[in-house]
Write a protein that holds these residues in place. Sequence first.
Motif, PDB file in Angstrom:
ATOM      1  N   THR A 185       6.946  11.798  -4.055  1.00 53.91           N
ATOM      2  CA  THR A 185       5.262  12.199  -4.000  1.00 53.91           C
ATOM      3  C   THR A 185       4.481  11.184  -4.676  1.00 53.91           C
ATOM      4  O   THR A 185       4.358  11.013  -6.004  1.00 53.91           O
ATOM      5  N   LEU A 186       3.868  10.299  -3.865  1.00 53.33           N
ATOM      6  CA  LEU A 186       2.896   9.240  -4.417  1.00 53.33           C
ATOM      7  C   LEU A 186       1.738   9.534  -4.809  1.00 53.33           C
ATOM      8  O   LEU A 186       0.804  10.240  -4.330  1.00 53.33           O
ATOM      9  N   PRO A 187       1.302   9.635  -6.334  1.00 49.52           N
ATOM     10  CA  PRO A 187      -0.010   9.476  -6.733  1.00 49.52           C
ATOM     11  C   PRO A 187      -1.130   8.851  -6.136  1.00 49.52           C
ATOM     12  O   PRO A 187      -0.931   7.901  -5.426  1.00 49.52           O
ATOM     13  N   GLU A 188      -2.206   9.471  -6.008  1.00 41.21           N
ATOM     14  CA  GLU A 188      -3.414   8.944  -5.501  1.00 41.21           C
ATOM     15  C   GLU A 188      -3.858   7.533  -6.271  1.00 41.21           C
ATOM     16  O   GLU A 188      -4.578   6.773  -5.774  1.00 41.21           O
TER      17      GLU A 188
ATOM     18  N   ASP B 114       0.884  -1.142  -0.092  1.00 36.11           N
ATOM     19  CA  ASP B 114       0.072  -0.111   0.014  1.00 36.11           C
ATOM     20  C   ASP B 114       0.837   1.083   0.067  1.00 36.11           C
ATOM     21  O   ASP B 114       2.227   1.234   0.030  1.00 36.11           O
ATOM     22  N   ARG B 115       0.166   2.155  -0.123  1.00 39.31           N
ATOM     23  CA  ARG B 115       1.091   3.443  -0.226  1.00 39.31           C
ATOM     24  C   ARG B 115       2.012   3.888   1.188  1.00 39.31           C
ATOM     25  O   ARG B 115       3.136   4.231   0.890  1.00 39.31           O
ATOM     26  N   GLY B 116       1.302   3.575   2.051  1.00 35.27           N
ATOM     27  CA  GLY B 116       2.145   3.850   3.617  1.00 35.27           C
ATOM     28  C   GLY B 116       3.475   3.036   3.558  1.00 35.27           C
ATOM     29  O   GLY B 116       4.375   3.451   3.823  1.00 35.27           O
ATOM     30  N   GLU B 117       3.337   1.743   3.255  1.00 37.25           N
ATOM     31  CA  GLU B 117       4.391   0.853   3.066  1.00 37.25           C
ATOM     32  C   GLU B 117       5.676   1.228   2.214  1.00 37.25           C
ATOM     33  O   GLU B 117       6.623   1.448   2.597  1.00 37.25           O
ATOM     34  N   LEU B 118       5.248   1.555   1.035  1.00 33.64           N
ATOM     35  CA  LEU B 118       6.118   2.064   0.195  1.00 33.64           C
ATOM     36  C   LEU B 118       6.682   3.401   0.314  1.00 33.64           C
ATOM     37  O   LEU B 118       8.051   3.577   0.533  1.00 33.64           O
ATOM     38  N   GLU B 119       6.092   4.377   0.926  1.00 37.70           N
ATOM     39  CA  GLU B 119       6.530   5.716   1.152  1.00 37.70           C
ATOM     40  C   GLU B 119       7.457   5.471   2.520  1.00 37.70           C
ATOM     41  O   GLU B 119       8.476   6.244   2.440  1.00 37.70           O
TER      42      GLU B 119
ATOM     43  N   THR C 253       9.092   3.097   3.602  1.00 37.15           N
ATOM     44  CA  THR C 253      10.250   2.274   3.092  1.00 37.15           C
ATOM     45  C   THR C 253      11.171   3.445   2.787  1.00 37.15           C
ATOM     46  O   THR C 253      12.374   3.535   2.757  1.00 37.15           O
ATOM     47  N   ALA C 254      10.740   4.343   1.506  1.00 40.41           N
ATOM     48  CA  ALA C 254      11.438   5.333   0.773  1.00 40.41           C
ATOM     49  C   ALA C 254      12.028   6.167   2.042  1.00 40.41           C
ATOM     50  O   ALA C 254      13.199   6.738   2.025  1.00 40.41           O
ATOM     51  N   GLN C 255      11.164   6.746   2.773  1.00 45.74           N
ATOM     52  CA  GLN C 255      11.671   7.717   3.996  1.00 45.74           C
ATOM     53  C   GLN C 255      12.765   6.789   4.879  1.00 45.74           C
ATOM     54  O   GLN C 255      13.462   7.730   5.076  1.00 45.74           O
ATOM     55  N   LYS C 256      12.440   5.620   5.203  1.00 42.80           N
ATOM     56  CA  LYS C 256      13.586   5.213   6.084  1.00 42.80           C
ATOM     57  C   LYS C 256      15.034   5.194   5.106  1.00 42.80           C
ATOM     58  O   LYS C 256      16.041   5.188   5.879  1.00 42.80           O
ATOM     59  N   LEU C 257      14.848   4.793   4.001  1.00 43.58           N
ATOM     60  CA  LEU C 257      15.995   4.997   3.179  1.00 43.58           C
ATOM     61  C   LEU C 257      16.626   6.195   2.829  1.00 43.58           C
ATOM     62  O   LEU C 257      17.850   6.324   2.152  1.00 43.58           O
ATOM     63  N   GLY C 258      15.780   7.376   3.145  1.00 43.03           N
ATOM     64  CA  GLY C 258      16.571   8.597   2.944  1.00 43.03           C
ATOM     65  C   GLY C 258      15.845   9.884   2.027  1.00 43.03           C
ATOM     66  O   GLY C 258      15.902  10.510   2.041  1.00 43.03           O
ATOM     67  N   TRP C 259      14.715   9.150   1.395  1.00 45.05           N
ATOM     68  CA  TRP C 259      13.880   9.981   0.762  1.00 45.05           C
ATOM     69  C   TRP C 259      13.036  10.859   1.459  1.00 45.05           C
ATOM     70  O   TRP C 259      12.496  10.544   2.502  1.00 45.05           O
ATOM     71  N   GLY C 260      13.141  12.242   1.274  1.00 48.68           N
ATOM     72  CA  GLY C 260      12.299  13.152   2.041  1.00 48.68           C
ATOM     73  C   GLY C 260      12.931  13.532   3.279  1.00 48.68           C
ATOM     74  O   GLY C 260      12.242  13.829   4.249  1.00 48.68           O
ATOM     75  N   GLN C 261      14.112  13.296   3.465  1.00 43.50           N
ATOM     76  CA  GLN C 261      14.770  13.277   4.717  1.00 43.50           C
ATOM     77  C   GLN C 261      16.144  14.116   4.814  1.00 43.50           C
ATOM     78  O   GLN C 261      16.587  14.051   3.752  1.00 43.50           O
ATOM     79  N   ASP C 262      16.460  14.767   5.709  1.00 41.27           N
ATOM     80  CA  ASP C 262      17.739  15.453   5.836  1.00 41.27           C
ATOM     81  C   ASP C 262      18.787  14.158   6.496  1.00 41.27           C
ATOM     82  O   ASP C 262      18.524  13.706   7.511  1.00 41.27           O
ATOM     83  N   ILE C 263      19.837  14.073   5.655  1.00 43.71           N
ATOM     84  CA  ILE C 263      20.620  13.171   6.026  1.00 43.71           C
ATOM     85  C   ILE C 263      22.021  13.977   6.376  1.00 43.71           C
ATOM     86  O   ILE C 263      22.433  14.710   5.812  1.00 43.71           O
TER      87      ILE C 263
END
Length: 426
Positions: free
Chosen positions: A239-242, A210-215, A217-227
């Motif tokens: 930005t996941l489409p609806e 689902d969208r929450g799982e993919l998004e 995972t991306a955030q844990k790996l650094g997307w949308g984050q200050d590293i």
Amino acid sequence: MRQWIAIGAAVGLVAVTLPMLRKHDVELAGLLAKSKIETNGGPVVTREVTPPPLTDIDLTRIDDRGNVAIAPAHGNRKAELSVVPKYQRAAVALLRGGHVPEGAVVMTDIKTGRVLAWASYVDQGAMHDVAAEATAPSASVFKIVTATALVEHAGLGPNTKQCYSGGEHAITAKDMVENKKRDKWCATLAQAMGRSLNTVFARLAAKHLDRGELEGTAQKLGWGQDIPFDVKLAQSTITLPEDDLGFARTAAGFWNTTLSPFQGVNLATTIANGGEMVRLSIVTSVKDEEGEIYKGPTARMPLKRVMSEQTARAITSMMEETVDSGTSYKSFHDRAGRSYLPDIRIAGKTGTLTKPTPEGPFYTWWVGFAPSDKPEVALSVLVANGAKWRVKATHVASDMLRVYFADKNAPGVRSPFDSGSVARRD
């Protein structure tokens, strides 16, 4: 009293000196608050200065002519870098020699997190730090994120099979419908990673995530984050489409995400470290006219675990397919099928995407690490070409790894710059 004022000032300086300082560096700030400023190998402000020591470090002007690479900083300050001059010169030469309009190469030491090469190249126009920017689409490198989510949330693995049809250059609604008559090909998830099979990733994501799982995972790996890093970085974005089709397309690597070369090498370093993200660093020391004002990390600094070791091993095995039999095979083997890096296992992922505008650049990526069974070095390469091109990111990656392992005297490996060295297969 003066001692505590000095210590408090040092803590404040570190807080503003590290541009990406966030919750992962709280422990470091706590260590600096002790009466003796001991950081367990972390960065140290050795003398109070204004502005802070890491201000205005310019990684587009690295001087690699000496034994130690140096970059200018604020005023007359000089930053000594962990960059290896030989690797830095090779990276710039490969981008320039390939007539690349714009590109970047970032290479890191897996164990320490130190940056070994940081090359941004712009052929025309104003120079800018391509390696720190996140304007290029993630393209199929994002398949690493999707595969991680499929392993951790759906329990899939490298040998999971999915039949498919279509999707070579785009994903349509028709491609998402399973049809035994039309789906004439089947592939494992590992094969889909190596050959970058879009429909396989799109269908598996639609069925299992689902969208929450993919998004997430991306955030844990650094997307949308200050590293955390020593200079300012742009965030890689998602930005996941609806709609369902847009979600599937994103999972396969079509738009809606961006990636910086820094984030690419951070991702590869994380997987190579068994799923543990470590703090990458490039500055070893900053000096002004009076002496040293900053000392960089001297020990490995873990930040957080972003995937299990089991998941990291599964993703590594999938990425090995890219070089063994997938989209990077020709770049890493000569015309007789002999590897340029014999007996060295390599995990990588390519990405290719063109911006949908008349003047839009043709982006190619290579992100990976080697040896994949005992990792030493991680690499991220971005190439932005025009309609006519000479090299893609996978070609530059192959040559950079040849430079590295030849320098390490790996048996059978010759640098592409050596006289008589076999030319890379296009």
